[in-house]
Scaffold this motif. Structure first.
Motif, short mmCIF file in Angstrom:
data_model
loop_
_atom_site.label_atom_id
_atom_site.label_comp_id
_atom_site.label_asym_id
_atom_site.label_seq_id
_atom_site.Cartn_x
_atom_site.Cartn_y
_atom_site.Cartn_z
N VAL A 125 35.77 8.36 4.77
CA VAL A 125 35.80 7.04 4.15
C VAL A 125 37.13 6.83 3.42
O VAL A 125 37.57 7.69 2.66
N ASP A 126 37.74 5.70 3.69
CA ASP A 126 38.99 5.35 3.00
C ASP A 126 38.71 4.97 1.55
O ASP A 126 37.58 4.66 1.17
N SER A 127 39.76 4.98 0.74
CA SER A 127 39.64 4.54 -0.65
C SER A 127 40.07 3.08 -0.75
O SER A 127 41.17 2.71 -0.35
N PHE A 128 39.15 2.27 -1.28
CA PHE A 128 39.44 0.84 -1.48
C PHE A 128 39.48 0.48 -2.96
O PHE A 128 39.65 -0.69 -3.31
N ILE A 129 39.31 1.47 -3.82
CA ILE A 129 39.27 1.23 -5.26
C ILE A 129 40.63 0.72 -5.74
O ILE A 129 41.68 1.26 -5.38
N GLY A 130 40.59 -0.34 -6.56
CA GLY A 130 41.81 -0.93 -7.09
C GLY A 130 42.37 -2.05 -6.23
O GLY A 130 43.31 -2.73 -6.64
N LYS A 131 41.77 -2.26 -5.04
CA LYS A 131 42.24 -3.32 -4.16
C LYS A 131 41.38 -4.57 -4.34
O LYS A 131 40.27 -4.51 -4.85
N ASN A 132 41.91 -5.69 -3.89
CA ASN A 132 41.18 -6.95 -3.98
C ASN A 132 40.14 -7.03 -2.87
O ASN A 132 40.43 -6.73 -1.70
N GLU A 163 37.47 -5.64 -17.78
CA GLU A 163 38.80 -6.07 -18.19
C GLU A 163 39.72 -6.27 -17.00
O GLU A 163 40.80 -6.85 -17.13
N LEU A 164 39.32 -5.77 -15.83
CA LEU A 164 40.14 -5.91 -14.63
C LEU A 164 40.10 -7.35 -14.12
O LEU A 164 39.12 -8.07 -14.36
N PRO A 165 41.12 -7.77 -13.38
CA PRO A 165 41.12 -9.12 -12.82
C PRO A 165 39.94 -9.33 -11.87
O PRO A 165 39.41 -8.37 -11.29
N LYS A 166 39.57 -10.55 -11.71
CA LYS A 166 38.45 -10.89 -10.84
C LYS A 166 38.73 -10.46 -9.40
O LYS A 166 39.83 -10.68 -8.88
N GLY A 167 37.74 -9.84 -8.75
CA GLY A 167 37.86 -9.45 -7.35
C GLY A 167 38.36 -8.05 -7.11
O GLY A 167 38.38 -7.58 -5.97
N ILE A 168 38.74 -7.32 -8.17
CA ILE A 168 39.23 -5.96 -8.00
C ILE A 168 38.05 -5.00 -7.83
O ILE A 168 37.07 -5.06 -8.57
N ILE A 169 38.15 -4.11 -6.84
CA ILE A 169 37.09 -3.15 -6.56
C ILE A 169 37.14 -2.02 -7.59
O ILE A 169 38.17 -1.36 -7.75
N ILE A 170 36.02 -1.82 -8.29
CA ILE A 170 35.94 -0.80 -9.34
C ILE A 170 35.38 0.50 -8.79
O ILE A 170 35.85 1.59 -9.13
N ARG A 171 34.38 0.40 -7.93
CA ARG A 171 33.72 1.58 -7.38
C ARG A 171 33.24 1.26 -5.98
O ARG A 171 33.04 0.09 -5.64
N GLN A 172 33.05 2.29 -5.18
CA GLN A 172 32.57 2.08 -3.81
C GLN A 172 31.57 3.17 -3.44
O GLN A 172 31.58 4.26 -4.01
N GLN A 187 29.46 -0.45 0.35
CA GLN A 187 29.18 -1.39 -0.74
C GLN A 187 30.18 -1.19 -1.87
O GLN A 187 30.54 -0.06 -2.20
N PHE A 188 30.62 -2.32 -2.46
CA PHE A 188 31.61 -2.29 -3.53
C PHE A 188 31.01 -2.81 -4.83
O PHE A 188 30.15 -3.70 -4.82
N LEU A 189 31.49 -2.23 -5.93
CA LEU A 189 31.25 -2.80 -7.26
C LEU A 189 32.54 -3.50 -7.65
O LEU A 189 33.60 -2.87 -7.74
N VAL A 190 32.46 -4.82 -7.84
CA VAL A 190 33.65 -5.65 -7.98
C VAL A 190 33.69 -6.29 -9.36
O VAL A 190 32.67 -6.71 -9.91
N SER A 191 34.89 -6.35 -9.92
CA SER A 191 35.07 -7.00 -11.22
C SER A 191 34.96 -8.51 -11.07
O SER A 191 35.53 -9.11 -10.16
N LYS A 192 34.19 -9.11 -11.96
CA LYS A 192 34.12 -10.57 -12.00
C LYS A 192 34.98 -11.12 -13.14
O LYS A 192 34.89 -12.29 -13.49
N GLY A 193 35.83 -10.23 -13.71
CA GLY A 193 36.68 -10.64 -14.81
C GLY A 193 35.88 -10.69 -16.10
O GLY A 193 34.69 -10.38 -16.14
N LYS A 194 36.53 -11.05 -17.15
CA LYS A 194 35.87 -11.14 -18.45
C LYS A 194 35.70 -12.60 -18.83
O LYS A 194 36.63 -13.40 -18.72
#
Length: 335
Positions: A125-132, A163-172, A187-194
């Motif tokens: 599995v590739d790493s997608f963490i930190g990407k939009n 605290e991360l921008p909206k749409g950034i992948i936090i965990r997978q 499946q991704f856990l995605v930031s919805k922003g603050k």
């Protein structure tokens, strides 16, 4: 000469060595004792087997998981199943290792471990963490035109405030580097922003309670409800925080509802329920199932959980249903 025949040793005059010679009768006796002991040992072993105290581990190699379990059950042995990757895709779902080995004698109810192939590793599995999330989905869809390269099936992502921008992948899940052997749900856990929007209390006094409650739910303002007997039937007659006041997440406003004027066939009440806490907002709906079987929506809002109090006004015998997304979590029959 007669004396020499009775001696058990004979001297070799040439080299002076002595050779020990046993009588034939003694040798035959020893052989009979050894042979008899073996017969007795085998007899005891097979008697124990026949008494079903001990069994022999069967050969389970290349059997499917179902067939292997059946074979162990026939021998009254307990299967312990583990999964691992193998070198061939043809082994998937079959036994590739077992312990103890076939032919081992075990007592009944002992454990036999069987290793089932998950197939051959075709990728990691590739790493997608930190990407939009939008960029990732676009790239994966572009690569999926060739079915031979299709490794992932993306399921609906979960959103959480951060605290991360909206749409950034936090965990997978699966995590980066996990071995995969076939099409894998991703499946991704995605930031919805603050949520930095300030919230201000509106004026609810004089407004019918259904509209006031809907406004509070829509603004995600925590509230509590009190009742009063006045002539303002169904309207809000008091609010604890004045209109225009800025509120924080933890602030709670108390609103007082004048009891509505209702018929004898109608019940006014407050649905009270403690929702499970969630890391992010989930969709909540309160629906009414009438006496005629028809469904209608009473409230729809987002919540992170906690205690909710929702006033209602329905006919006797109706059922109020509480849903998280489309999952029914509570039913209340109104009498």
């Amino acid at each position: 000469m007669f004396k020499n025949k009775l001696d058990l040793t004979e001297s070799d005059k040439n080299d002076g060595n002595e050779i020990l010679i046993f009588p034939k009768s003694m040798i035959k006796g020893l052989l009979l004792v050894i042979f008899g002991s073996l017969i007795v040992s085998f007899a005891i072993f097979f008697m124990v087997l026949e008494n079903k105290e001990i069994t022999v581990v069967p050969n389970l190699y290349s059997l499917t998981i179902e067939d292997a379990i059946v074979e162990l059950q026939k021998k009254e042995l307990i299967p312990h199943i583990e999964f691992k990757f193998s070198s061939s895709v043809l082994d998937k779902g079959k036994v590739i290792e077992q312990g103890p080995k076939p032919g081992t004698a075990l007592r009944h109810d002992n454990k036999v471990t069987i290793f089932i192939s998950k197939g051959a590793v075709i990728n990691r599995v590739d790493s997608f963490i930190g990407k939009n999330i939008d960029d990732v989905v676009t790239n994966l869809k572009a690569n999926s035109f060739d079915n031979s390269k299709l490794l992932y099936r993306i399921v609906n992502p979960l959103e959480v405030e951060s605290e991360l921008p909206k749409g950034i992948i936090i965990r997978q899940s699966p995590s980066p580097g996990s071995q995969i052997s076939s099409l894998t749900d991703l499946q991704f856990l995605v930031s919805k922003g603050k949520d930095r929007l300030d919230k201000y209390v509106k004026n609810y006094i004089g407004i019918y309670y259904k509209d006031a409650i809907a406004s509070l739910l829509n603004d995600n303002i925590i509230f509590d409800i009190d009742l009063a007997n006045t002539d303002d039937f169904g309207n809000i007659v008091f609010q604890s925080i004045p209109s225009g006041t800025k509120v924080n997440k933890a602030d709670k406003i108390l609103v007082t509802i004048a009891r509505p004027k209702i018929d004898n066939n109608v019940v006014f009440g407050i649905l009270t329920y403690k929702l499970k806490e969630h890391p992010s907002y989930v969709d909540i709906s309160v629906r009414l199932k009438g006496l005629d079987g028809e469904n209608s929506l009473i409230y729809s809002f987002k919540s992170k959980g906690g205690l909710i109090k929702l006033p209602y006004e329905v006919y006797k015998g109706s059922t109020i249903e509480l849903y998280i997304y489309d999952k029914l979590i509570n039913q209340t029959v109104v009498n």
